[in-house]
Scaffold this motif. Structure first.
Motif, PDB file in Angstrom:
ATOM      1  N   ALA A 183       0.824  -1.210   0.000  1.00 51.47           N
ATOM      2  CA  ALA A 183       0.000   0.000   0.000  1.00 51.47           C
ATOM      3  C   ALA A 183       0.860   1.262   0.000  1.00 51.47           C
ATOM      4  CB  ALA A 183      -0.927  -0.002   1.209  1.00 51.47           C
ATOM      5  N   SER A 184       2.050   1.180   0.585  1.00 48.93           N
ATOM      6  CA  SER A 184       2.929   2.357   0.625  1.00 48.93           C
ATOM      7  C   SER A 184       3.547   2.652  -0.728  1.00 48.93           C
ATOM      8  CB  SER A 184       4.051   2.141   1.656  1.00 48.93           C
ATOM      9  OG  SER A 184       5.021   1.206   1.180  1.00 48.93           O
ATOM     10  N   LEU A 185       3.437   1.723  -1.665  1.00 47.28           N
ATOM     11  CA  LEU A 185       4.014   1.899  -3.001  1.00 47.28           C
ATOM     12  C   LEU A 185       2.949   2.119  -4.084  1.00 47.28           C
ATOM     13  CD1 LEU A 185       6.667  -0.976  -2.825  1.00 47.28           C
ATOM     14  CD2 LEU A 185       7.107   1.476  -2.611  1.00 47.28           C
ATOM     15  N   VAL A 186       1.682   2.074  -3.691  1.00 48.45           N
ATOM     16  CA  VAL A 186       0.602   2.183  -4.668  1.00 48.45           C
ATOM     17  C   VAL A 186       0.633   3.544  -5.370  1.00 48.45           C
ATOM     18  CG1 VAL A 186      -1.901   2.480  -4.873  1.00 48.45           C
ATOM     19  CG2 VAL A 186      -0.977   0.519  -3.651  1.00 48.45           C
ATOM     20  N   VAL A 187       0.533   3.504  -6.675  1.00 43.69           N
ATOM     21  CA  VAL A 187       0.381   4.725  -7.464  1.00 43.69           C
ATOM     22  C   VAL A 187      -0.749   4.503  -8.462  1.00 43.69           C
ATOM     23  CG1 VAL A 187       2.763   5.512  -7.262  1.00 43.69           C
ATOM     24  CG2 VAL A 187       2.146   3.956  -9.109  1.00 43.69           C
ATOM     25  N   PHE A 188      -1.402   5.583  -8.846  1.00 41.82           N
ATOM     26  CA  PHE A 188      -2.452   5.500  -9.851  1.00 41.82           C
ATOM     27  C   PHE A 188      -1.827   5.546 -11.239  1.00 41.82           C
ATOM     28  CE2 PHE A 188      -4.851   7.496  -6.282  1.00 41.82           C
ATOM     29  CZ  PHE A 188      -5.741   6.460  -6.086  1.00 41.82           C
ATOM     30  N   SER A 189      -2.562   5.059 -12.231  1.00 44.23           N
ATOM     31  CA  SER A 189      -2.108   5.129 -13.615  1.00 44.23           C
ATOM     32  C   SER A 189      -3.282   5.499 -14.504  1.00 44.23           C
ATOM     33  CB  SER A 189      -1.518   3.783 -14.065  1.00 44.23           C
ATOM     34  OG  SER A 189      -2.535   2.869 -14.409  1.00 44.23           O
ATOM     35  N   THR A 190      -2.983   5.858 -15.743  1.00 46.13           N
ATOM     36  CA  THR A 190      -4.043   6.240 -16.680  1.00 46.13           C
ATOM     37  C   THR A 190      -4.916   5.050 -17.063  1.00 46.13           C
ATOM     38  OG1 THR A 190      -2.502   5.946 -18.520  1.00 46.13           O
ATOM     39  CG2 THR A 190      -2.752   8.173 -17.642  1.00 46.13           C
ATOM     40  N   GLN A 191      -4.450   3.828 -16.804  1.00 46.80           N
ATOM     41  CA  GLN A 191      -5.281   2.667 -17.119  1.00 46.80           C
ATOM     42  C   GLN A 191      -6.439   2.520 -16.143  1.00 46.80           C
ATOM     43  OE1 GLN A 191      -3.423  -1.054 -17.988  1.00 46.80           O
ATOM     44  NE2 GLN A 191      -2.020  -0.195 -19.479  1.00 46.80           N
ATOM     45  N   HIS A 192      -6.348   3.151 -14.967  1.00 48.06           N
ATOM     46  CA  HIS A 192      -7.473   3.147 -14.046  1.00 48.06           C
ATOM     47  C   HIS A 192      -8.567   4.056 -14.596  1.00 48.06           C
ATOM     48  CE1 HIS A 192      -4.367   2.048 -10.795  1.00 48.06           C
ATOM     49  NE2 HIS A 192      -5.108   0.975 -11.045  1.00 48.06           N
ATOM     50  N   VAL A 193      -9.761   3.553 -14.637  1.00 50.57           N
ATOM     51  CA  VAL A 193     -10.880   4.288 -15.229  1.00 50.57           C
ATOM     52  C   VAL A 193     -11.194   5.564 -14.454  1.00 50.57           C
ATOM     53  CG1 VAL A 193     -13.375   4.191 -15.627  1.00 50.57           C
ATOM     54  CG2 VAL A 193     -11.940   2.276 -16.309  1.00 50.57           C
ATOM     55  N   THR A 194     -11.010   5.510 -13.135  1.00 52.65           N
ATOM     56  CA  THR A 194     -11.419   6.606 -12.263  1.00 52.65           C
ATOM     57  C   THR A 194     -11.061   7.979 -12.812  1.00 52.65           C
ATOM     58  OG1 THR A 194     -10.815   5.108 -10.465  1.00 52.65           O
ATOM     59  CG2 THR A 194     -11.394   7.367  -9.874  1.00 52.65           C
ATOM     60  N   PHE A 195      -9.811   8.138 -13.200  1.00 50.73           N
ATOM     61  CA  PHE A 195      -9.331   9.468 -13.568  1.00 50.73           C
ATOM     62  C   PHE A 195      -9.751   9.857 -14.980  1.00 50.73           C
ATOM     63  CE2 PHE A 195      -6.686   7.839 -10.198  1.00 50.73           C
ATOM     64  CZ  PHE A 195      -6.744   8.884  -9.283  1.00 50.73           C
ATOM     65  N   ARG A 196      -9.810   8.878 -15.882  1.00 54.51           N
ATOM     66  CA  ARG A 196     -10.314   9.182 -17.228  1.00 54.51           C
ATOM     67  C   ARG A 196     -11.799   9.563 -17.159  1.00 54.51           C
ATOM     68  NH1 ARG A 196      -9.934   4.358 -20.227  1.00 54.51           N
ATOM     69  NH2 ARG A 196      -9.129   3.252 -18.410  1.00 54.51           N
ATOM     70  N   LEU A 197     -12.529   8.879 -16.301  1.00 50.48           N
ATOM     71  CA  LEU A 197     -13.947   9.195 -16.127  1.00 50.48           C
ATOM     72  C   LEU A 197     -14.116  10.580 -15.518  1.00 50.48           C
ATOM     73  CD1 LEU A 197     -16.935   8.379 -16.134  1.00 50.48           C
ATOM     74  CD2 LEU A 197     -16.558   7.235 -13.937  1.00 50.48           C
ATOM     75  N   SER A 198     -13.292  10.887 -14.528  1.00 53.89           N
ATOM     76  CA  SER A 198     -13.354  12.198 -13.902  1.00 53.89           C
ATOM     77  C   SER A 198     -13.028  13.297 -14.909  1.00 53.89           C
ATOM     78  CB  SER A 198     -12.380  12.259 -12.721  1.00 53.89           C
ATOM     79  OG  SER A 198     -12.479  13.478 -12.036  1.00 53.89           O
ATOM     80  N   CYS A 199     -11.981  13.050 -15.738  1.00 55.48           N
ATOM     81  CA  CYS A 199     -11.622  14.027 -16.768  1.00 55.48           C
ATOM     82  C   CYS A 199     -12.750  14.214 -17.774  1.00 55.48           C
ATOM     83  CB  CYS A 199     -10.361  13.561 -17.515  1.00 55.48           C
ATOM     84  SG  CYS A 199      -8.843  13.808 -16.594  1.00 55.48           S
TER      85      CYS A 199
END
Length: 530
Positions: free
Chosen positions: A151-167
């Motif tokens: 969990a301390s190394l988790v990063v988001f990426s563009t493949q996660h829908v969350t941020f593309r959906l938010s954009c």
């Protein structure tokens, strides 16, 4: 007339459609998992701006209906003889639409889309993420539990829908109708499978298969609760009400409207890589499959527990049938088939089948290294050679370099990435590999397959039927309606075309692999340069 050719009216069959990134294919399978009819069509990918990847929802729908009707016509069978319809779809590609009218608010946003790159970067550098990482490091220091280190190394990426959906719906260009629909509780979100089920049932079902939601990064982090996280939705200003209900892969999602194909057909859905894993019959812990299509996806069956990764493997829900929940760990790399198709359009060769002979006609690549990063570099999500700003490149070109050297360097890059993913998989999971099976269009290339076997030092099996996502969707649909009775029955139906046995020592490739990794590093941060 067709039933005389392919059986009596009492015989039943399974329809399966795989909606991929570049093509859509439909096959009709009998009890022996033999193909009785097929039809395919091209998926038209749109690039309205650099880095944006979209598809027209209505074109996807028309193509879907066309390939199903085409396969029925090719087989000479009738929709009444179809026991079930299994659908396999690319993950992480989504749209939103009006719940009442079914009209989409915008195109499908593809899984390779990079429009959210800046938003993802801001979140990964945010005080919130720093706080999360700090707390998790402290908990790991106190407990020595690997899950806190992960969990301390988790990063988001563009493949996660969350941020593309938010954009798409909130930040960059929120259409007025989307805002109004969200406020009126009339907005539906869904990946391709949700959209197709909605259309196939005339709006009666708004469901999503259990293996899709975690790709959004909006599923509750434990992966044990098959529902959406209200907390994560709130973080990106998205209401929980727009998300569909989550359905087991082993249950059918509803019936197709009779008017569409001529008879109601039970529907089941799976994500493409999980479907490919199921089609390869990788049902046991330690089974590993490599899908080489538009991108490369390597998955290992981790059994009944999700894998906690510190090097960027994704813990995935493989499939859920009743109480049985099977997990996978996945590493992926983009631009596999994409790079080969690009080289063909560049006229390095006219027929993809020629690449194997071209690569084998020279002893080496003449020192040329190809960096396959049209969508940035990604091997896992936390691996040291990840960078969405990396550029694709040929490096080491000389006056003596010819087309064969360039083609060989492209094919070598596919095998080298397989080696990278495999090493991460071994180091991370520490699960003994029981078998390795490959599928996808690129696996028809013997040069890539043999080099992969050499680099991994393991036998690699290639099936006689390459459309594993389609076959896996058919297997799951068949189990859901009792067409097949058990996974053990499915194992007997699987056929192997070729087994590639290692023929060269790994040491032979080490200098080449080091040179290629050096080229990867030099391609990084390219698009930061002014």
């Amino acid at each position: 007339m067709g039933s005389c050719r392919n059986g009596t009216h009492k015989e039943t069959f399974i329809l399966a459609v795989d909606v991929g990134t570049t093509s859509m294919r439909c096959h009709i399978y009998d009890k022996e998992a033999s193909v009785r009819g097929s039809c395919s069509t091209k998926v038209n990918v749109l690039h309205p701006q650099p880095g944006w990847v979209e598809m027209d929802p209505e074109e996807i729908w028309r193509g879907f209906v066309a390939v199903v009707k085409g396969a029925l016509q090719d087989s000479g069978l009738h929709a009444k003889q179809m026991a079930a319809l299994g659908i396999s779809t690319q993950r992480g590609t989504f749209t939103t639409w009006d719940r009442r009218t079914g009209v989409p608010f915008h195109n499908f946003i593809g899984w390779q889309d990079l429009r959210a790159a800046q938003l993802v970067q801001r979140w990964n550098r945010s005080c919130t993420m720093k706080l999360v990482h700090g707390v998790m490091k402290l908990l790991h220091l106190l407990t020595r539990q690997k899950r806190f280190l992960a969990a301390s190394l988790v990063v988001f990426s563009t493949q996660h829908v969350t941020f593309r959906l938010s954009c798409t719906c909130v930040l960059i260009y929120p259409p007025a109708q989307v805002r109004h629909a969200v406020l009126d509780d009339n907005c539906c979100f869904g990946t391709i499978d949700t959209w197709l089920v909605f259309r196939l049932t005339n709006g009666a079902c708004v469901l999503q298969n259990a293996v899709e939601p975690h790709v959004t990064s909006i599923l509750r982090p434990a992966l044990l609760q098959m529902c959406w996280s209200g907390f994560l939705c709130a973080l990106v200003s998205l209401p929980l009400s727009i998300f569909p209900s989550v359905q087991d892969t082993g249950h059918h999602f509803g019936l197709t409207a009779p008017a569409i194909f001529g008879a109601p057909i039970p529907i089941t859905c799976m994500a493409d890589q999980q479907a490919a894993m199921f089609g390869e019959c990788c049902f046991d812990t330690g089974d590993l499959k490599i899908t080489m299509g538009t991108g490369t996806f390597m998955d290992i069956n981790t059994g009944s527990k999700p894998h906690t990764s510190v090097a960027g493997l994704y813990p995935l829900v493989g499939w859920k049938m009743g109480p049985e929940l099977v997990y996978l760990a996945e590493g992926n790399a983009a631009d596999t088939g994409t790079a080969i198709k690009w080289a063909q359009e560049l006229e390095l060769f006219s027929d993809v089948r020629d690449t194997e002979a071209m690569a084998s006609s020279v002893d080496n690549s003449d020192g040329v290294c190809f960096v396959p990063s049209f969508s940035g570099l990604q091997v896992g999500s936390c691996a040291p050679l990840n960078d969405p700003r990396a550029c694709a490149a040929f490096m080491g070109l000389k006056p003596s370099t010819n087309k064969c050297h360039l083609v060989r360097s492209i094919l070598e890059s596919v095998a080298f990435r397989n080696k990278q993913l495999y090493d991460i998989m071994l180091r991370e999971t520490r699960i003994p590999i029981t078998k390795i099976r490959a599928d996808g269009g690129v696996c028809t290339n013997n040069f890539i397959m043999q080099m992969t076997a050499d680099l991994l030092g393991k036998k690699v099996e290639r099936p006689s039927h390459f459309d594993m996502s389609s076959l896996g969707a058919a297997f799951m649909a068949g189990l859901a309606v009792g067409f097949w009775k058990s996974p053990e029955e499915l194992k007997k139906l699987r056929c192997t075309d070729t087994v590639f046995i290692p023929q060269a020592e790994l040491g032979t490739y080490r200098p080449l692999l080091r040179g290629w990794e050096q080229a990867l590093r030099r391609s990084m941060c390219w698009y930061d340069q002014s």
